[in-house]
Design a protein around this motif. Structure first.
Motif, PDB file in Angstrom:
ATOM      1  N   VAL A   1      -8.832  20.842  -8.989  1.00 55.10           N
ATOM      2  CA  VAL A   1      -9.619  21.987  -8.550  1.00 55.10           C
ATOM      3  C   VAL A   1     -10.109  21.732  -7.134  1.00 55.10           C
ATOM      4  O   VAL A   1     -10.588  20.643  -6.821  1.00 55.10           O
ATOM      5  N   GLN A   2      -9.999  22.762  -6.321  1.00 54.51           N
ATOM      6  CA  GLN A   2     -10.471  22.647  -4.945  1.00 54.51           C
ATOM      7  C   GLN A   2     -11.202  23.924  -4.554  1.00 54.51           C
ATOM      8  O   GLN A   2     -10.719  25.031  -4.790  1.00 54.51           O
ATOM      9  N   LEU A   3     -12.390  23.738  -3.991  1.00 55.83           N
ATOM     10  CA  LEU A   3     -13.148  24.837  -3.413  1.00 55.83           C
ATOM     11  C   LEU A   3     -13.297  24.532  -1.931  1.00 55.83           C
ATOM     12  O   LEU A   3     -13.910  23.533  -1.560  1.00 55.83           O
ATOM     13  N   GLN A   4     -12.734  25.385  -1.115  1.00 55.84           N
ATOM     14  CA  GLN A   4     -12.707  25.147   0.326  1.00 55.84           C
ATOM     15  C   GLN A   4     -13.624  26.145   1.011  1.00 55.84           C
ATOM     16  O   GLN A   4     -13.296  27.317   1.153  1.00 55.84           O
ATOM     17  N   ALA A   5     -14.778  25.658   1.455  1.00 49.71           N
ATOM     18  CA  ALA A   5     -15.753  26.517   2.132  1.00 49.71           C
ATOM     19  C   ALA A   5     -15.493  26.522   3.630  1.00 49.71           C
ATOM     20  O   ALA A   5     -15.110  25.498   4.211  1.00 49.71           O
ATOM     21  N   SER A   6     -15.715  27.658   4.242  1.00 52.06           N
ATOM     22  CA  SER A   6     -15.527  27.785   5.689  1.00 52.06           C
ATOM     23  C   SER A   6     -16.431  28.892   6.222  1.00 52.06           C
ATOM     24  O   SER A   6     -17.035  29.641   5.452  1.00 52.06           O
ATOM     25  N   GLY A   7     -16.531  28.960   7.550  1.00 51.25           N
ATOM     26  CA  GLY A   7     -17.274  30.041   8.171  1.00 51.25           C
ATOM     27  C   GLY A   7     -18.614  29.647   8.748  1.00 51.25           C
ATOM     28  O   GLY A   7     -19.294  30.462   9.369  1.00 51.25           O
ATOM     29  N   GLY A   8     -19.028  28.408   8.546  1.00 49.14           N
ATOM     30  CA  GLY A   8     -20.300  27.974   9.100  1.00 49.14           C
ATOM     31  C   GLY A   8     -20.215  27.828  10.611  1.00 49.14           C
ATOM     32  O   GLY A   8     -19.152  27.937  11.217  1.00 49.14           O
ATOM     33  N   GLY A   9     -21.364  27.588  11.205  1.00 48.52           N
ATOM     34  CA  GLY A   9     -21.408  27.412  12.649  1.00 48.52           C
ATOM     35  C   GLY A   9     -22.810  27.485  13.186  1.00 48.52           C
ATOM     36  O   GLY A   9     -23.782  27.443  12.430  1.00 48.52           O
ATOM     37  N   LEU A  10     -22.893  27.595  14.481  1.00 52.24           N
ATOM     38  CA  LEU A  10     -24.175  27.697  15.186  1.00 52.24           C
ATOM     39  C   LEU A  10     -24.390  29.152  15.580  1.00 52.24           C
ATOM     40  O   LEU A  10     -23.519  29.772  16.202  1.00 52.24           O
ATOM     41  N   VAL A  11     -25.554  29.670  15.239  1.00 53.94           N
ATOM     42  CA  VAL A  11     -25.864  31.057  15.552  1.00 53.94           C
ATOM     43  C   VAL A  11     -27.336  31.168  15.940  1.00 53.94           C
ATOM     44  O   VAL A  11     -28.162  30.358  15.505  1.00 53.94           O
ATOM     45  N   GLN A  12     -27.641  32.126  16.781  1.00 52.09           N
ATOM     46  CA  GLN A  12     -29.028  32.346  17.172  1.00 52.09           C
ATOM     47  C   GLN A  12     -29.780  33.088  16.070  1.00 52.09           C
ATOM     48  O   GLN A  12     -29.174  33.825  15.264  1.00 52.09           O
ATOM     49  N   ALA A  13     -31.070  32.905  16.043  1.00 56.79           N
ATOM     50  CA  ALA A  13     -31.895  33.628  15.086  1.00 56.79           C
ATOM     51  C   ALA A  13     -31.668  35.125  15.223  1.00 56.79           C
ATOM     52  O   ALA A  13     -31.561  35.650  16.333  1.00 56.79           O
ATOM     53  N   GLY A  14     -31.562  35.785  14.077  1.00 59.84           N
ATOM     54  CA  GLY A  14     -31.269  37.207  14.061  1.00 59.84           C
ATOM     55  C   GLY A  14     -29.794  37.518  13.950  1.00 59.84           C
ATOM     56  O   GLY A  14     -29.420  38.678  13.709  1.00 59.84           O
ATOM     57  N   GLY A  15     -28.974  36.517  14.109  1.00 58.82           N
ATOM     58  CA  GLY A  15     -27.528  36.707  14.041  1.00 58.82           C
ATOM     59  C   GLY A  15     -26.999  36.708  12.624  1.00 58.82           C
ATOM     60  O   GLY A  15     -27.763  36.625  11.657  1.00 58.82           O
ATOM     61  N   SER A  16     -25.670  36.782  12.515  1.00 59.94           N
ATOM     62  CA  SER A  16     -25.005  36.864  11.220  1.00 59.94           C
ATOM     63  C   SER A  16     -23.857  35.863  11.139  1.00 59.94           C
ATOM     64  O   SER A  16     -23.249  35.507  12.151  1.00 59.94           O
ATOM     65  N   LEU A  17     -23.579  35.471   9.921  1.00 64.32           N
ATOM     66  CA  LEU A  17     -22.402  34.654   9.621  1.00 64.32           C
ATOM     67  C   LEU A  17     -21.862  35.090   8.268  1.00 64.32           C
ATOM     68  O   LEU A  17     -22.623  35.539   7.398  1.00 64.32           O
ATOM     69  N   ARG A  18     -20.573  34.915   8.093  1.00 66.56           N
ATOM     70  CA  ARG A  18     -19.952  35.166   6.799  1.00 66.56           C
ATOM     71  C   ARG A  18     -19.222  33.901   6.356  1.00 66.56           C
ATOM     72  O   ARG A  18     -18.298  33.441   7.007  1.00 66.56           O
ATOM     73  N   SER A  20     -16.938  31.853   3.569  1.00 65.85           N
ATOM     74  CA  SER A  20     -15.897  32.085   2.582  1.00 65.85           C
ATOM     75  C   SER A  20     -15.676  30.810   1.786  1.00 65.85           C
ATOM     76  O   SER A  20     -15.879  29.700   2.296  1.00 65.85           O
ATOM     77  N   CYS A  21     -15.249  30.971   0.567  1.00 62.84           N
ATOM     78  CA  CYS A  21     -14.930  29.827  -0.282  1.00 62.84           C
ATOM     79  C   CYS A  21     -13.674  30.182  -1.059  1.00 62.84           C
ATOM     80  O   CYS A  21     -13.709  31.052  -1.938  1.00 62.84           O
ATOM     81  N   ALA A  22     -12.589  29.513  -0.718  1.00 59.41           N
ATOM     82  CA  ALA A  22     -11.311  29.759  -1.376  1.00 59.41           C
ATOM     83  C   ALA A  22     -11.110  28.745  -2.489  1.00 59.41           C
ATOM     84  O   ALA A  22     -11.231  27.536  -2.255  1.00 59.41           O
ATOM     85  N   ALA A  23     -10.809  29.234  -3.667  1.00 52.45           N
ATOM     86  CA  ALA A  23     -10.663  28.372  -4.837  1.00 52.45           C
ATOM     87  C   ALA A  23      -9.201  28.230  -5.229  1.00 52.45           C
ATOM     88  O   ALA A  23      -8.413  29.170  -5.102  1.00 52.45           O
ATOM     89  N   SER A  24      -8.876  27.049  -5.711  1.00 51.56           N
ATOM     90  CA  SER A  24      -7.539  26.804  -6.229  1.00 51.56           C
ATOM     91  C   SER A  24      -7.624  25.800  -7.369  1.00 51.56           C
ATOM     92  O   SER A  24      -8.577  25.015  -7.451  1.00 51.56           O
ATOM     93  N   GLY A  25      -6.648  25.854  -8.256  1.00 49.92           N
ATOM     94  CA  GLY A  25      -6.612  24.904  -9.356  1.00 49.92           C
ATOM     95  C   GLY A  25      -7.475  25.258 -10.546  1.00 49.92           C
ATOM     96  O   GLY A  25      -7.629  24.458 -11.467  1.00 49.92           O
ATOM     97  N   LEU A  26      -8.082  26.444 -10.519  1.00 49.52           N
ATOM     98  CA  LEU A  26      -8.869  26.890 -11.658  1.00 49.52           C
ATOM     99  C   LEU A  26      -8.640  28.383 -11.852  1.00 49.52           C
ATOM    100  O   LEU A  26      -8.158  29.057 -10.943  1.00 49.52           O
ATOM    101  N   THR A  27      -9.002  28.864 -13.022  1.00 51.35           N
ATOM    102  CA  THR A  27      -8.907  30.292 -13.274  1.00 51.35           C
ATOM    103  C   THR A  27     -10.132  30.937 -12.650  1.00 51.35           C
ATOM    104  O   THR A  27     -11.209  30.979 -13.245  1.00 51.35           O
TER     105      THR A  27
END
Length: 123
Positions: A1-18, A20-27
């Protein structure tokens, strides 16, 4: 089973981020999913959870992210998302996705974990 998280980073206050977590090896559609976060020197805390069908959203006991963060999932893509808006410096943490068949807030009830993605919010 693998859960691969991505999308983090540096952002200023008030900003947005999205994240994602892609899963494999499980239902994927057979697991409830959640996002946790852990700030330096603090315990890992539940952020948001979503049931396997996507019909139920579970919030943390605190209201720290309510109205700002949204969780969603796409079972066709085996992916869960965390949309984070109006970010604050106190949202700075490593964010983890996790999978369980016991839809609860406690980290110990989650069977599988992603590697984490760093979110840093500057003031």
């Amino acid at each position: 089973v693998q859960l691969q998280a991505s999308g983090g980073g540096l952002v200023q206050a008030g900003g947005s981020l999205r994240l994602s977590c892609a899963a494999s090896g499980l239902t994927f559609s057979g697991h409830d999913m959640a996002w946790f976060r852990q700030a330096p020197g603090k315990e890992r805390e539940f952020v948001l959870g979503i049931s396997r069908s996507g019909g139920i959203i579970r919030y943390a006991d605190s209201d720290s992210v309510k109205g700002r963060f949204t969780i969603s999932r796409d079972n066709a893509k085996n992916t869960v998302y965390l949309q984070m808006n109006s970010l604050k410096p106190e949202d700075t943490a490593v964010y983890y996705c996790a999978a369980t068949k016991s839809f609860a807030l406690g980290a110990t009830t989650y069977d599988y974990w992603g590697q984490g993605t760093q979110v840093t919010v500057s003031s």
